[in-house]
Write an enzyme that holds these catalytic residues in place. Structure first.
Site, PDB file in Angstrom:
ATOM      1  CD  GLU A 241       7.926   4.345   2.581  1.00 23.70           C
ATOM      2  OE1 GLU A 241       7.885   5.177   1.703  1.00 23.70           O
ATOM      3  OE2 GLU A 241       8.898   4.590   3.385  1.00 23.70           O
TER       4      GLU A 241
ATOM      5  CD  GLN B 239       6.241   6.485  -1.119  1.00 26.92           C
ATOM      6  OE1 GLN B 239       5.197   6.279  -0.686  1.00 26.92           O
ATOM      7  NE2 GLN B 239       7.363   6.422  -0.980  1.00 26.92           N
TER       8      GLN B 239
END
Ligand code: ADP
Length: 206
Positions: free
Chosen positions: A90, A92
């Site tokens: 994750e 991002q």
């Protein structure tokens, strides 16, 4: 620099939601463990109310423990000096400092594997991913299946009450009631406002 005789590098696993990024990250982590490398796994999370050790799970039900981190500083701080492989899921959600942290670790001989979705729900670059792609040695862009037409999906469709969410919503919705689907470019819908709502895909195509 090398750590335990090995060169460091940065690998990015990216693509739309449901494209198998977590499965691929777990596959690489498991293989590194089989090779008896020292591995640390992190999971970026915005909402650190839940704390504790988290897990990254793949669709086949297997899971692995991951330490939650809310900033790139956490990653730099928690990596042990003898760790050979660092994985971050994750990614991002990470701040731009993750570029320097990943580069520093790779320069010290660490194999850095990061995974995250490349576009937000509007189809625009998400967080530090674009820059991570630029500095990576290895990039894998995975695709899902468009739930509307069955072609390859590249985009994250945000839905609110089953309808395409407007562009002006927040990029990151913590604890929201929205849901997501994988869709191709042609079926990815981002109305400019709630008044301008597109009809349900099933209304249009059914
Ligand atoms: P990601 O980390 O990219 O969100 P996961 O590794 O969690 O993806 O899940 C991938 C799995 O999701 C696939 O192996 C498949 O079983 C399932 N899946 C659900 N919806 C779709 C879809 N629209 N296209 C492809 N796979 C899907």
């Amino acid at each position: 620099m090398v750590r335990d005789g090995r060169e460091g590098s940065i690998e990015v696993i990216t693509g739309v939601m449901f494209s198998g990024k977590s499965e691929e990250l777990l596959r690489r982590v498991r293989r590194a463990m089989i090779a008896r490398r020292t591995v640390q796994v992190f999971k970026s999370q915005l909402d650190d109310r839940y704390g504790g050790i988290q897990t990254i799970s793949s669709h086949d039900g297997r899971e692995i423990e991951a330490r939650p981190v809310s900033s790139s500083r956490d990653v730099a701080e928690f990596v042990d000096s003898d760790t050979e492989v660092v994985a971050v899921d994750e990614v991002q959600f990470m701040d731009s400092g993750i570029l320097e942290v990943a580069n520093d670790l790779a320069n010290q001989g660490v194999r850095v594997i990061v995974s995250g979705t490349d576009m937000d729900f509007r189809g625009l670059p998400f967080g530090p991913i674009g820059s991570l792609l630029a500095i990576a040695e290895k990039i894998d862009k995975l695709h899902a299946i468009c739930v509307v037409c069955g072609d390859l999906a590249t985009r994250n469709q945000r839905l609110i009450d089953g309808r395409p969410a407007p562009a002006e919503g927040p990029t990151i919705q913590v604890g929201g009631l929205e849901s997501y689907e994988a869709r191709c470019r042609a079926h990815h819908l981002v109305p400019s406002s709630l008044d301008d709502q597109m009809p349900l895909i099933s209304d249009r195509e059914g």
